[in-house]
Structure formats: C-alpha cells, structure tokens
Design a protein around this motif. Structure first.
Motif, PDB file in Angstrom:
ATOM      1  N   ALA A 191     -56.459  22.020 -19.965  1.00 48.00           N
ATOM      2  CA  ALA A 191     -56.720  21.971 -18.893  1.00 48.00           C
ATOM      3  C   ALA A 191     -56.899  21.787 -17.796  1.00 48.00           C
ATOM      4  CB  ALA A 191     -58.249  21.153 -19.029  1.00 48.00           C
ATOM      5  N   ALA A 192     -55.864  20.103 -17.620  1.00 48.47           N
ATOM      6  CA  ALA A 192     -55.153  19.502 -16.436  1.00 48.47           C
ATOM      7  C   ALA A 192     -54.091  20.491 -16.068  1.00 48.47           C
ATOM      8  CB  ALA A 192     -54.494  18.115 -17.106  1.00 48.47           C
ATOM      9  N   ALA A 193     -53.412  21.465 -16.939  1.00 48.35           N
ATOM     10  CA  ALA A 193     -52.198  22.402 -15.846  1.00 48.35           C
ATOM     11  C   ALA A 193     -53.186  23.091 -14.915  1.00 48.35           C
ATOM     12  CB  ALA A 193     -51.321  22.944 -16.808  1.00 48.35           C
ATOM     13  N   LYS A 194     -54.750  23.445 -15.137  1.00 49.60           N
ATOM     14  CA  LYS A 194     -55.107  24.465 -14.748  1.00 49.60           C
ATOM     15  C   LYS A 194     -55.873  23.469 -13.018  1.00 49.60           C
ATOM     16  CE  LYS A 194     -57.002  27.594 -17.994  1.00 49.60           C
ATOM     17  NZ  LYS A 194     -57.531  28.019 -18.702  1.00 49.60           N
ATOM     18  N   ALA A 195     -55.741  22.451 -13.079  1.00 49.12           N
ATOM     19  CA  ALA A 195     -56.431  21.787 -12.599  1.00 49.12           C
ATOM     20  C   ALA A 195     -55.814  21.374 -10.939  1.00 49.12           C
ATOM     21  CB  ALA A 195     -57.214  21.014 -12.680  1.00 49.12           C
ATOM     22  N   ALA A 196     -54.549  21.246 -11.271  1.00 52.03           N
ATOM     23  CA  ALA A 196     -53.300  21.077 -10.651  1.00 52.03           C
ATOM     24  C   ALA A 196     -52.848  22.775 -10.804  1.00 52.03           C
ATOM     25  CB  ALA A 196     -52.084  20.379 -11.403  1.00 52.03           C
ATOM     26  N   ASN A 197     -53.151  23.594 -10.735  1.00 51.15           N
ATOM     27  CA  ASN A 197     -52.804  25.016 -10.638  1.00 51.15           C
ATOM     28  C   ASN A 197     -51.147  25.549 -11.078  1.00 51.15           C
ATOM     29  OD1 ASN A 197     -54.081  26.421  -8.340  1.00 51.15           O
ATOM     30  ND2 ASN A 197     -55.045  25.426  -7.953  1.00 51.15           N
TER      31      ASN A 197
ATOM     32  N   ILE B  58     -46.296  28.035 -16.009  1.00 49.33           N
ATOM     33  CA  ILE B  58     -46.356  27.510 -16.955  1.00 49.33           C
ATOM     34  C   ILE B  58     -46.216  28.301 -17.683  1.00 49.33           C
ATOM     35  CG2 ILE B  58     -47.252  25.947 -19.160  1.00 49.33           C
ATOM     36  CD1 ILE B  58     -47.817  24.155 -16.647  1.00 49.33           C
ATOM     37  N   ARG B  59     -47.320  29.535 -17.977  1.00 49.16           N
ATOM     38  CA  ARG B  59     -47.442  30.812 -19.137  1.00 49.16           C
ATOM     39  C   ARG B  59     -46.482  32.133 -18.376  1.00 49.16           C
ATOM     40  NH1 ARG B  59     -52.109  30.116 -22.139  1.00 49.16           N
ATOM     41  NH2 ARG B  59     -52.995  28.744 -21.154  1.00 49.16           N
ATOM     42  N   GLN B  60     -46.260  31.536 -17.845  1.00 49.29           N
ATOM     43  CA  GLN B  60     -44.397  32.665 -17.090  1.00 49.29           C
ATOM     44  C   GLN B  60     -43.139  32.223 -17.759  1.00 49.29           C
ATOM     45  OE1 GLN B  60     -44.816  33.058 -13.026  1.00 49.29           O
ATOM     46  NE2 GLN B  60     -45.950  34.844 -13.380  1.00 49.29           N
ATOM     47  N   LEU B  61     -43.192  30.711 -18.754  1.00 45.78           N
ATOM     48  CA  LEU B  61     -42.137  30.742 -19.075  1.00 45.78           C
ATOM     49  C   LEU B  61     -42.053  31.026 -20.664  1.00 45.78           C
ATOM     50  CD1 LEU B  61     -42.215  26.728 -17.858  1.00 45.78           C
ATOM     51  CD2 LEU B  61     -40.805  28.518 -17.085  1.00 45.78           C
TER      52      LEU B  61
END
Length: 578
Positions: free
Chosen positions: A449-455, A460-463
């Motif tokens: 949720a924090a990562a989504k809020a920070a775009n 990250i999911r492409q790593l």
C-alpha cells in the motif's frame, strides 16, 4: 607526550584483555606448561650426552629417550591448543571493540560525523582493528612465551654455571637495547602510516562512488595524479616503518650469534678445567639458544606492537569521545500530539565564530503546511536539522506542543517525524525491508500500500523477485528516481506525526511528481509538514511560506500575500517563470 600517550594506550589495552579472566587464565596456564616442557628438553639432551659417554650407556639411555618422546608429544599438543586459546581471546576482544566503536559512532551527533571523513572512520573500524588483532596475536604467540622462556632459562642456567650465566646476562641485553631504539623510531612512522591509510581509503571511496562525475568532467588524469600523490605518501610511510622494523631481526640475530660463539669457546675452556661435563655444556648452550631466540621474537613483536598500539589509539580516541547526556524529563504522547512548533529566540552557528541563525522567532500552528524557500546556504536545511536535534541550538528554545524538545529523548522526538531527503539512502536488503525500515513490523500488505501511494509498485513488480528482490549493492543498480520512490514509500509506511520533505521529488520525472504530490497532499492532512523546495510551483498551496536568506526569515506569508509584496519571493518566482 607521545610516549606517555602510547603507554596509557598500552595499559588500557592490557586491562581490557585481562577482563576476559577465564580465557586469560587458560592461555597463561598453557603458556607455562609449553615453556616448562621446552626448557626441560635440554636437560634430557644433556643427560643423554653424558650417558652415551658412560659404560652400559644403551641400557641407561632408553628411559631418557622415552621421556624425551613424551615431552615432544606433550609439547606438540600444548602448542596446538595454545594458539586456539590465543585466537579466541584476541578475536573476542576485537569483536567487542569493533562493536563498541560502531555503537559509539551511532551515538555521536551529526556534527561529529561532519568533521571527519567517512573513509578515515571506515579505515579505523576495518583496517585498524585487523592490524590490532594481528599485533595482539603476535604478542601472545611470541612475546609472552618468549618472556617466560627468558625467565626460566636464566634460573636453569644459574644452576649449571654462574660465571657463564653472568656473561650471558651482560652480553644479550645489547640486542634488546638495539630493538628498543629501532621500535621508538618506527612507532612515529607507523602512526603516520595509519593516518595516511585513512586518507587513502577516503579518496578511493570518493573516486569509486563518483566515477561517472569524474568521467563527465574528463578529470581522470587529475584523479589519478591525486591518487598517485596520496599513494606515494602512504608507500613512503609504509616503507620507512617496515624498513626500520625489518632491521630488528637480522641485527639481533647477528649479535646473538657472536654471543653464542663466545660462550661456546668459554664453555670448552671450562670443560678442559673440569668445571662441568660435555652434557652440561650441551644443556647450557641449548639454554643460550632458547634464551636468545625470544629476544629475536620479542624484537620482531615490538615493532609490530608499535603499529598495533597506534591502531588501538585511533580506536580508543573514538570511544573516548564525550556523548552529551540527555536530560529526559518528558515523554511524547504520540496519540495526542498536535504538532505545534515554536522557535523562541533561537541562535545557532556551525562555527561559534560565525553564527548563521541569530535570533529566530517563529510560531507554526499544528497541522499546517510550511514551505521554506531561499537561496543555497540560506539556512533552510539548518532549520530542519535543529528541529530534528541533529545539532543543538546555541541559544533560545524550540517548543513542541509547548514543551522544550530537549525534555524529550532524541529517539522519542525523531519517532514522530518522517523525513524524505534529496539524497537517497537504501541499505543492503530486500525491497520489502527497505520500505519497512522505519516500521520493521509492517506487513506485506502495508508495504505494498505504501509503495502504491508512492507510485513505486509498478517498477517493483518488474524486478526479478518483486518485493523480495535483494539489493546487494544497496540500490545502486536502480535509477536515482527509483531509489527516491522507495525512500518516499518508506515514509508512507511509518505514518509520522510531523512530515519533512527536503527536495523529496527532485530526481523524479514531472508526471510521476504530480502523482506523488497528490499522495503527499493526502498524507499531510492533519499533520504539521515542512517542505523545502527549489521548484516554487510545488509550494503554492502551503499555509505559510518562509523566505530565508543568510539564516534569517526575511519574508513570510502565503503565496498570494508574498507575490503582492513583490519582495524576494516575488523575484524568485519571476526568475523561475522566465
């Protein structure tokens, strides 16, 4: 003065090592047994020589040979056990010392770190501790064994012949005096070597981390020239120290060989006069060898000890740094913290002779959004540093909800503040662990949720392993913008009561910045927020804009009020617009 400081360091080192009583006792007992068996062997050799010269020698020789075999086996076993004890003693001490230095560095204020190069501190914690451990191992393996051997062989030689012992005691100290003279000379060179090594480490670290910048400015030749100069200086100090220390062994061996030859001649005359037997001469000469050999070992160790003590001095100097004790009288109730901040007659300067902030008075209402602008060096980040207590103010008081922030512990205060800096920092860990750094108990759902809020969720999911991707290079493989998104996500996990954004979106593209600004707007609701920005377009909605110049607030108000004044803020806006 230098000799006194060296003696104090050596005494402190001994005291710290003796604190490990069990290991010290075991190692001491092992050393005594080893030396006793070593010194007993020449007695058996002398008895064997005298026995061979008698009738029925073979029958009398067997018990002596069996005893010699047992002594050899026992000595071999104890010489295998002793280094294990020495290693355990030294490495446990070095582990604790390195740990203490790291703890102390984390306790020191930012002002302490600012005055010292990172490379020098890294060199102290790594290279100096390694050098110290090597020196201590030589002390235990050679110095103590040698010293005890000297004492016991003197007693044993006295039982055989006092005259020969007198010659030994008169002549052999010559090598020790020579070694001491060389050791004094090499100590100062070893000190210069350790300092120069720290400078070299610092330069290498800077060059490697900024290689792209060096190539951008075509400064490779200049960097190489600088390194050549530093490297040559380090090499000269090292060469000088090693040269002096390397002359110890051959010099003392030469003197000891002359002494041995003289004693053999005198011993032969003593046999001819009937003073003692061939076996006794054999035993005595073996004792002379055992007696003089430790002088060679001790002389070699003494030069190594100079380097070890110089390293210990650098490490102890960190441990001896004074930590200002906090006078904690209050605790922050985070559930009821409002976030009202007041600067009351605050004065501060990084250098006491050149004050930056002279008399700052400022009241910031709770839950307000404050923007701080101004030219470079105006004091914007200094204001934040004082609020975070990275530096202590010289005069005045900073209040949080009406209480002096010095009444709270630094840990308690900083727990209420979330900070995103222009310079990103990630640790060698997984993406998840980096985002959850401020809140290690955060669940995977909270991190996402924090990562989504920070775009940051998209990249990250492409790593390769998504949130479980391990950054073994501390994030250097990521782009600057991606690293900054992770540091922003880190703030969204901790949910602080006070928010500080110091050029938080400087490395992010404009489209992503707009999205993150919206996320920040949501996060800043109900929280006191400080925004340091050079792009003035991002702070137009701030409740209060502080315009700083040379440590003073020269203007303040909202965007509309400041534009109407047509002062410094207005000129800055016009300059950026054009």
């Amino acid at each position: 003065m230098k000799a006194r400081r060296q003696d104090m360091t050596a005494r402190r080192l001994i005291k710290d090592l003796l604190s490990q009583k069990v290991l010290v006792s075991a190692a001491s007992l092992g050393t005594i047994i080893q030396v006793a068996l070593t010194v007993y062997m020449p007695v058996l050799i002398g008895d064997a020589v005298d026995t061979v010269l008698k009738e029925n020698s073979l029958q009398l020789l067997y018990p002596i040979l069996i005893t010699m075999l047992l002594v050899v086996i026992g000595n071999t076993l104890i010489q295998w056990i002793n280094p294990i004890l020495y290693n355990k003693l030294v490495f446990d001490y070095i582990k604790d010392l390195r740990q203490s230095v790291m703890i102390k560095l984390n306790q020191m204020p930012i002002s302490f770190m600012d005055k010292r190069s990172a490379g020098d501190l890294v060199s102290r914690v790594t290279t100096d501790t390694e050098q110290l451990s090597n020196g201590l191992l030589m002390v235990f393996n050679q110095f103590f064994v040698g010293l005890l051997t000297i004492i016991i062989t003197i007693v044993s030689m006295a039982r055989i012949d006092i005259l020969m012992l007198f010659l030994v005691l008169v002549l052999t100290p010559l090598s020790l005096f020579l070694a001491r003279f060389i050791a004094k000379k090499s100590y100062s060179l070893y000190q210069n070597q350790t300092k120069s090594r720290g400078s070299q480490t610092q330069f290498i670290e800077e060059m490697i981390s900024q290689e792209s910048l060096i190539q951008t400015f075509n400064a490779q030749e200049e960097a190489v020239e600088q390194f050549t100069s530093i490297n040559e200086k380090y090499a000269n100090y090292s060469q000088g120290a090693i040269f002096y220390s390397s002359t110890v062994n051959p010099s003392t061996r030469f003197i000891n060989s002359l002494i041995y030859g003289l004693l053999a001649g005198v011993g032969a005359l003593r046999i001819m006069s009937g003073a003692f037997s061939v076996g006794q001469l054999t035993t005595f000469l073996n004792y002379v060898t055992q007696y003089t050999k430790p002088f060679n070992d001790i002389s070699s160790v003494m030069s190594e000890m100079q380097s070890a003590i110089a390293c210990a001095e650098r490490l102890y100097s960190i441990l001896d740094e004074e930590v200002v004790q906090e006078n904690v009288t209050s605790q922050i109730d985070s559930d009821h913290l409002e976030g009202q901040i007041t600067f009351d007659h605050v004065a501060f300067g990084y250098d006491s002779n050149h004050p930056l902030i002279k008399n700052l008075n400022l009241s910031i209402p709770a839950s307000s959004k404050i923007a701080i602008v101004g030219p470079t060096g105006a004091g914007k980040s200094t204001l934040i540093n004082l609020l975070m207590r990275f530096y202590e103010i010289d005069k005045g008081t900073i209040y949080l909800d009406g209480k002096d922030i010095r009444e709270f512990s630094k840990e308690d205060l900083r727990q209420q503040i979330g900070m995103v800096l222009q310079e990103t920092w990630l640790k060698t860990a997984t993406i998840h662990e980096n985002i959850a750094y401020a809140n290690p108990e955060a669940s995977r759902e909270e991190v996402i949720a924090a990562a989504k809020a920070a775009n940051a969720d998209f990249f990250i999911r492409q790593l390769p392993k998504g949130y479980d991707t391990y950054l073994d290079d501390a994030g250097q493989s990521l782009s600057q913008g991606q690293r900054q998104l992770l540091t922003i996500a880190r703030v969204f996990v901790s949910i602080p009561k006070i928010l500080i954004l110091d050029e938080a979106t400087s490395s992010i593209d404009t489209r992503t910045e707009v999205l993150i600004q919206k996320a920040f707007e949501k996060l800043m609701e109900g929280r006191t927020s400080f925004i340091i920005a050079h792009r003035l377009s991002t702070i137009k909605t701030a409740d209060l804009i502080l315009v700083m110049d040379k440590g003073d607030i020269v203007e303040y108000g909202n965007h509309k009020e400041l534009m109407a004044k047509k002062g410094m803020y207005y000129r800055m806006q016009m300059a950026q617009a054009s």
